[in-house]
Design an enzyme around this catalytic site. Structure first.
Site, PDB file in Angstrom:
ATOM      1  CG  ASP A  38      10.635 -13.482   9.048  1.00 20.42           C
ATOM      2  OD1 ASP A  38      10.705 -13.939   7.955  1.00 20.42           O
ATOM      3  OD2 ASP A  38       9.619 -13.033   9.461  1.00 20.42           O
ATOM      4  CB  CYS A  50       3.502  11.560  -9.494  1.00 23.47           C
ATOM      5  SG  CYS A  50       1.663  11.038  -8.683  1.00 23.47           S
ATOM      6  CB  CYS A  91       1.450  15.373  -7.352  1.00 23.55           C
ATOM      7  SG  CYS A  91       2.599  14.429  -7.152  1.00 23.55           S
ATOM      8  CB  CYS A 122       0.594  12.788  -3.997  1.00 22.17           C
ATOM      9  SG  CYS A 122       0.598  11.806  -5.493  1.00 22.17           S
TER      10      CYS A 122
HETATM   11 ZN   LIG Z   1       2.453  12.252  -6.887  1.00 18.62          ZN
END
Ligand SMILES: [Zn+2]
Length: 409
Positions: free
Chosen positions: A333, A213, A216, A200
């Site tokens: 690079d 998280c 969520c 999320c």
């Molecule tokens: Zn989440």
């Protein structure tokens, strides 16, 4: 094992001849050209060579060559194993590995992260091992998120048994559409690419190895296998001291993954672990080269996460030589140098060489790490007192040192 169709037999044989020719003319180990010839003659060759074998595909940003080697070593306990030992990790390399061992009942294939969906679709491998995902050279977080999303799509709806490192949130997300997953807590050294929830975009809260998280329900699954310092705890709660010869925490994590994969093949820890202990170096990594009493141990670091692992393996009591190039395989690079925290090297004699030594010199100067510049690796080595020294080099710099000092393995 069933016979290959005639066309595939021919393509496979011609590919092997091309590989032999390439080796004889000194153009490397020939596995890529051999596989390409085979695929040109029979585009379906990889599928046909994979049929009737039990295959494991190994993918990650770091450690896939080593883990492939460890798993191969373990499965040799049960029979012949086809493997791409030298890191030719795209379909041509897989064709070559499988056609060199036509009758091997087992295959352990290192797979480039980007090719995993294609190789899984083609081979129908029964086991997939996923260890870590982080930026490689110029990749950025959005690109590796897209990669994990492709893994999710490829694994969804297949009977594949996935062995995945649940300490890496992006790997966890990439693996979690699989029908069967064995979670391994293998640790995560490089966290810079996983502060956001892949599901999320919310912030991830972390405590030790656990993560969840804040916005969520996505969170770290419970592991069945746990790397606990120098030991592995198996799904039955039994603790096995690893005691492997490959150095460092990253290799103990690779060994934990290898034991879980071996068990997925029906090989118990007591038979697999002694095989892992036999592995001393992998494609030249961790080997020591010697000149005039200077013993240089070679460590390969291809990206920021790889540098952290190399620092972890390196002996802080020793001087250190760093060599950086920026040829095609390294990424042209060198801005990735700014993602690595070099302050850990303060207080050690540091020597800087390689084609892009000035880029690295600037980076070290800003990090307040004193160093000595050397035009060549030989010059840097000659500047050492007799005894041991550690070397960290990126891909082509590493290969240059190996070819100059002979392919001691
Ligand atoms: Zn989440």
């Amino acid at each position: 094992m069933t016979q290959l169709p005639l066309r595939a037999q021919l393509a496979s044989a011609l590919g092997r001849s091309a590989a032999t020719l390439s080796r004889m003319t000194g153009r490397g180990d020939g596995s890529v050209i051999g596989g390409r010839v085979g695929l040109m003659l029979e585009p379906d060759l990889l599928r046909q060579l994979a049929r009737d074998r039990r295959l494991a595909l190994i993918s990650a940003t770091n450690g896939k060559t080593t883990t492939t080697r460890l798993i191969t070593s373990a499965l040799l306990e049960m029979g012949e194993v086809a493997t791409n030992a030298y890191g030719a990790n795209m379909p041509a390399g897989h064709v070559s590995a499988l056609s060199q061992h036509k009758d091997a009942p087992y295959g352990v294939l290192e797979v480039d992260e980007k090719y995993l969906p294609e190789v899984l679709d083609t081979t129908g491998a029964g086991v997939v091992c996923l260890m870590n995902l982080s930026r490689d050279q110029m990749d950025r977080a959005a690109e590796i998120w897209l990669l994990a999303q492709k893994w999710r799509r490829a694994l969804s709806g297949k009977p594949t048994h996935v062995i995945a490192n649940c300490d890496d949130p992006l790997v966890t997300w990439g693996a979690s559409t699989a029908a069967k997953v064995t979670w391994v807590s293998g640790g995560q050294r490089w966290k810079e690419d996983s502060w956001c929830c892949p599901e999320c975009g919310g912030p991830l809260d972390r405590k030790d190895r656990h993560w969840a998280c804040r916005e969520c329900t996505f969170h770290r699954p419970e592991p069945q296998w746990i790397l606990d310092d120098d030991a592995v705890i198996d799904p039955r709660g039994q603790r096995w001291v690893l005691d492997i010869q490959l150095p460092g925490a990253a290799n103990r994590s690779n060994a934990a993954m290898a034991l879980a994969v071996a068990e997925a093949f029906g090989l118990p820890v007591e038979r697999a672990l002694p095989r892992l202990r036999e592995v001393t170096s992998v494609a030249g990594r961790y080997t020591t080269v010697e000149r005039d009493g200077r013993h240089a141990r070679l460590l390969l670091a291809k990206n920021p996460a790889g540098w952290l692992e190399a620092f972890d393996v390196s002996d802080p009591a020793l001087p250190i030589i760093l060599s950086v190039n920026a040829q095609g395989p390294d990424g042209r690079d060198t801005s990735w140098l700014w993602d690595v925290d070099y302050r850990i090297l303060r207080g050690r004699p540091v020597f800087v060489t390689g084609e892009r030594r000035l880029d690295l010199a600037l980076r070290l100067d800003v990090a307040d790490v004193p160093f000595v510049l050397a035009d060549t690796f030989s010059e840097a080595l000659a500047a050492q007192p007799p005894g041991r020294v550690d070397v960290i080099a990126n891909y082509t710099a590493f290969q240059q040192i190996r070819s100059e000092f002979g392919r001691a393995v």
